[in-house]
Design a protein around this motif. Structure first.
Motif: not given
Length: 174
Positions: A146-174
């Motif tokens: 998932t991404r923020d529609a306005e800023t484009g920042a990544f928010l969360e990532f998950e895989i059902e079969g892994a089980p894996l859940h990632i939360v993004f903080k302090d997202f910065k583009t270079d």
């Protein structure tokens, strides 16, 4: 006659303003371009292991994952460039694959998903409440980023079969 012209003018104004709103709505439903380079702190829960790391995408095919916790893994940085994995552990560099350090496999899974999204390989894109969701099938199952529609920042990532859940903080583009 004046009344008919006033009504016609009001209808035309309404139609032009509605057309403008339609363009604005279509514009909102176009995902922001994916960044070629970015950095973020990530909180990952993979199986039952919680890991904090700094995730950096330097270019389209170059990523690094620097482990920030747990403390036993903090000397570890995993670099992935053009399909080759290089591990740096407390100043010692060696080439390997992610399977040598299963705690860092979350990085490989995230990199593969980002690459699939950029290549638009069987990716479903949906928009809801200011959030873009990208879903597809990867090595370990169905993933959702998932991404923020306005800023484009990544928010969360998950895989059902892994089980894996990632939360993004302090997202910065270079």
């Amino acid at each position: 006659m004046k009344k008919a012209l006033s009504v016609a003018a009001a209808v035309l104004i309404f139609l032009f303003s509605a057309a403008g709103c339609e363009k604005q709505m279509i514009g909102e439903k176009t995902p922001p371009p994916l960044p070629e380079s970015f950095s973020a702190n990530v909180e990952a829960v993979y199986n039952t292991t919680a890991i904090n790391a700094q995730f950096i995408q330097k270019s389209r095919d170059e990523f690094s994952v620097k482990i920030l916790s747990p403390e036993i893994l903090t000397p570890l940085t995993v670099n992935f460039k053009n399909g080759i994995c290089t591990l740096n552990y407390d100043g010692l560099d060696f080439k390997s694959d992610f399977s040598r350090f299963p705690q860092t496999e979350f990085g490989k899974l995230l990199i593969q998903a980002i690459s699939d999204i950029k290549a638009d390989i069987d990716i479903a894109k949906t928009y809801s409440d200011g959030i873009w969701s990208y879903s597809g099938s990867g090595e370990r199952g169905v993933f959702v980023l998932t991404r923020d529609a306005e800023t484009g920042a990544f928010l969360e990532f998950e895989i059902e079969g892994a089980p894996l859940h990632i939360v993004f903080k302090d997202f910065k583009t270079d």
